[in-house]
Design a protein around this motif. Structure first.
Motif, PDB file in Angstrom:
ATOM      1  N   GLY A  17      68.309  66.749  63.559  1.00 51.89           N
ATOM      2  CA  GLY A  17      68.222  66.047  62.286  1.00 51.89           C
ATOM      3  C   GLY A  17      69.582  65.738  61.696  1.00 51.89           C
ATOM      4  O   GLY A  17      70.619  66.156  62.221  1.00 51.89           O
ATOM      5  N   ALA A  38      70.987  66.962  59.124  1.00 52.51           N
ATOM      6  CA  ALA A  38      71.688  68.143  58.599  1.00 52.51           C
ATOM      7  C   ALA A  38      71.589  69.317  59.564  1.00 52.51           C
ATOM      8  O   ALA A  38      71.764  70.467  59.182  1.00 52.51           O
ATOM      9  CB  ALA A  38      71.103  68.532  57.240  1.00 52.51           C
ATOM     10  N   LEU A  97      65.760  70.344  63.114  1.00 55.51           N
ATOM     11  CA  LEU A  97      64.522  70.329  62.347  1.00 55.51           C
ATOM     12  C   LEU A  97      63.438  70.981  63.189  1.00 55.51           C
ATOM     13  O   LEU A  97      63.189  70.564  64.325  1.00 55.51           O
ATOM     14  CB  LEU A  97      64.109  68.893  61.994  1.00 55.51           C
ATOM     15  CG  LEU A  97      65.014  68.121  61.032  1.00 55.51           C
ATOM     16  CD1 LEU A  97      64.553  66.672  60.917  1.00 55.51           C
ATOM     17  CD2 LEU A  97      65.025  68.783  59.660  1.00 55.51           C
ATOM     18  N   ARG A 143      64.657  70.138  55.787  1.00 52.23           N
ATOM     19  CA  ARG A 143      65.900  70.919  55.841  1.00 52.23           C
ATOM     20  C   ARG A 143      65.809  72.168  54.965  1.00 52.23           C
ATOM     21  O   ARG A 143      65.294  72.144  53.843  1.00 52.23           O
ATOM     22  CB  ARG A 143      67.084  70.059  55.404  1.00 52.23           C
ATOM     23  CG  ARG A 143      66.939  69.479  54.011  1.00 52.23           C
ATOM     24  CD  ARG A 143      68.098  68.548  53.676  1.00 52.23           C
ATOM     25  NE  ARG A 143      68.146  67.426  54.600  1.00 52.23           N
ATOM     26  CZ  ARG A 143      69.211  66.640  54.760  1.00 52.23           C
ATOM     27  NH1 ARG A 143      70.303  66.856  54.039  1.00 52.23           N
ATOM     28  NH2 ARG A 143      69.191  65.634  55.613  1.00 52.23           N
ATOM     29  N   SER A 161      64.416  75.164  60.155  1.00 54.89           N
ATOM     30  CA  SER A 161      65.192  73.930  59.990  1.00 54.89           C
ATOM     31  C   SER A 161      66.500  74.235  59.272  1.00 54.89           C
ATOM     32  O   SER A 161      66.525  74.981  58.293  1.00 54.89           O
ATOM     33  CB  SER A 161      64.395  72.896  59.186  1.00 54.89           C
ATOM     34  OG  SER A 161      63.286  72.424  59.919  1.00 54.89           O
ATOM     35  N   GLN A 162      67.564  73.658  59.751  1.00 54.13           N
ATOM     36  CA  GLN A 162      68.876  73.891  59.164  1.00 54.13           C
ATOM     37  C   GLN A 162      69.116  72.981  57.962  1.00 54.13           C
ATOM     38  O   GLN A 162      68.384  72.018  57.739  1.00 54.13           O
ATOM     39  CB  GLN A 162      69.958  73.673  60.217  1.00 54.13           C
ATOM     40  CG  GLN A 162      69.916  74.667  61.364  1.00 54.13           C
ATOM     41  CD  GLN A 162      70.964  74.379  62.424  1.00 54.13           C
ATOM     42  OE1 GLN A 162      71.228  73.237  62.764  1.00 54.13           O
ATOM     43  NE2 GLN A 162      71.568  75.434  62.968  1.00 54.13           N
ATOM     44  N   GLY A 163      70.160  73.310  57.204  1.00 51.84           N
ATOM     45  CA  GLY A 163      70.496  72.507  56.038  1.00 51.84           C
ATOM     46  C   GLY A 163      70.012  73.143  54.751  1.00 51.84           C
ATOM     47  O   GLY A 163      69.516  74.273  54.745  1.00 51.84           O
ATOM     48  N   GLU A 223      65.821  64.877  52.268  1.00 49.10           N
ATOM     49  CA  GLU A 223      64.485  65.036  52.848  1.00 49.10           C
ATOM     50  C   GLU A 223      63.965  63.699  53.376  1.00 49.10           C
ATOM     51  O   GLU A 223      63.287  63.641  54.400  1.00 49.10           O
ATOM     52  CB  GLU A 223      63.533  65.612  51.788  1.00 49.10           C
ATOM     53  CG  GLU A 223      63.783  67.085  51.463  1.00 49.10           C
ATOM     54  CD  GLU A 223      65.059  67.345  50.678  1.00 49.10           C
ATOM     55  OE1 GLU A 223      65.603  68.460  50.773  1.00 49.10           O
ATOM     56  OE2 GLU A 223      65.518  66.417  49.959  1.00 49.10           O
ATOM     57  N   ASP A 253      65.560  63.239  56.637  1.00 54.36           N
ATOM     58  CA  ASP A 253      64.872  64.059  57.637  1.00 54.36           C
ATOM     59  C   ASP A 253      63.620  63.351  58.154  1.00 54.36           C
ATOM     60  O   ASP A 253      63.349  63.324  59.358  1.00 54.36           O
ATOM     61  CB  ASP A 253      64.459  65.406  57.031  1.00 54.36           C
ATOM     62  CG  ASP A 253      65.638  66.286  56.665  1.00 54.36           C
ATOM     63  OD1 ASP A 253      66.749  66.047  57.165  1.00 54.36           O
ATOM     64  OD2 ASP A 253      65.434  67.232  55.870  1.00 54.36           O
TER      65      ASP A 253
END
Length: 242
Positions: free
Chosen positions: A8, A10, A13, A66, A71-73, A81, A84
């Motif tokens: 993703g 960020a 995901l 995220r 999921s990272q971020g 979002e 994403d």
């Protein structure tokens, strides 16, 4: 329902994906409720929507925004979002480039992101908005709404009153060629606790109905874009055959 990691904007995901073997299977992306209020891709309504599409032969993707689950971020209040969701739809379309139809569905906060994505992706032909928070978020960007879809909520929802969704639906219905259906589930709250069967039935019937209509809609749209046949040439005086 294999676990999936998507790259993703960020970071990774976390997602779940159901794949249909038919190359032209329709696709659907499901977006979950507000991350800061416990919303995840494993939300009961998200899970129900996911399987409703699976049962109808769709290839379906749901994922964590995220900062949710694996999921990272970090929470971004909307723009991140949306990025994403766009990335997830890109992934889904790369996996199923020949999909004959593309749908998006969201739950609560997820509907606000879904409809923003809808405005940016003309290939999305149908949508499902469950408990859209039209009293909490600005949906005025739906001008005009490019696709027909379904708004659905419960009549004892204390987060989003039915009157707010009815007002939004009424505004969208005024647009030519677009039909927005609005269904209210009696006795259902914002989370449809104890009313999942009713929700699933309404969504399933709507998707079935639209999937029979979409080919006709495409043919009609195609016909409207075709140039008219050339007018017959006028015969000048004196050029008539003797």
């Amino acid at each position: 329902m294999p676990e999936l990691i998507i790259n993703g904007p960020a970071g990774r995901l976390e997602a779940r994906y159901h794949h249909e073997s038919a190359s032209d299977s329709p696709i659907a992306l499901i977006l979950h409720p507000h991350p800061q209020f416990g919303g995840t891709m494993n939300n009961q309504v998200v899970y129900s929507l996911y399987h409703t599409f699976v049962e109808r032969g769709f290839s379906v993707l749901r994922f964590n925004f995220r900062g949710v689950g694996r999921s990272q971020g970090f929470w971004d209040g909307g723009p991140g979002e949306l990025a994403d969701a766009a990335c997830a739809l890109d992934w889904l379309q790369l996996v199923k480039p020949d999909a004959r139809s593309c749908w998006i569905a969201g739950v609560s906060f997820g509907t606000w992101i879904a409809m923003q994505l809808l405005m940016r992706r003309p290939e999305v032909e149908g949508f499902i908005c469950v408990a859209p928070p039209s009293n909490l978020y600005d949906f005025s960007f739906l001008a005009p709404c490019p696709s027909s879809g379904l708004m659905i909520n419960g009549d004892i929802d204390r987060v989003v009153p039915s009157s707010s969704i009815a007002e939004l639906t009424g505004k969208l219905k005024t647009q030519r060629g677009i039909k927005i259906d609005h269904e209210i589930v009696p006795g259902a709250n914002h989370f449809f606790e104890g009313k999942m069967d009713e929700l699933t039935d309404i969504v399933g019937r709507y998707v079935d109905m639209r999937m029979t209509q979409i080919p006709k809609e495409k043919e009609k749209a195609k016909a409207s874009k075709e140039p008219p046949p050339p007018a017959p040439a006028e015969v000048e005086p004196g050029d008539e055959e003797e």
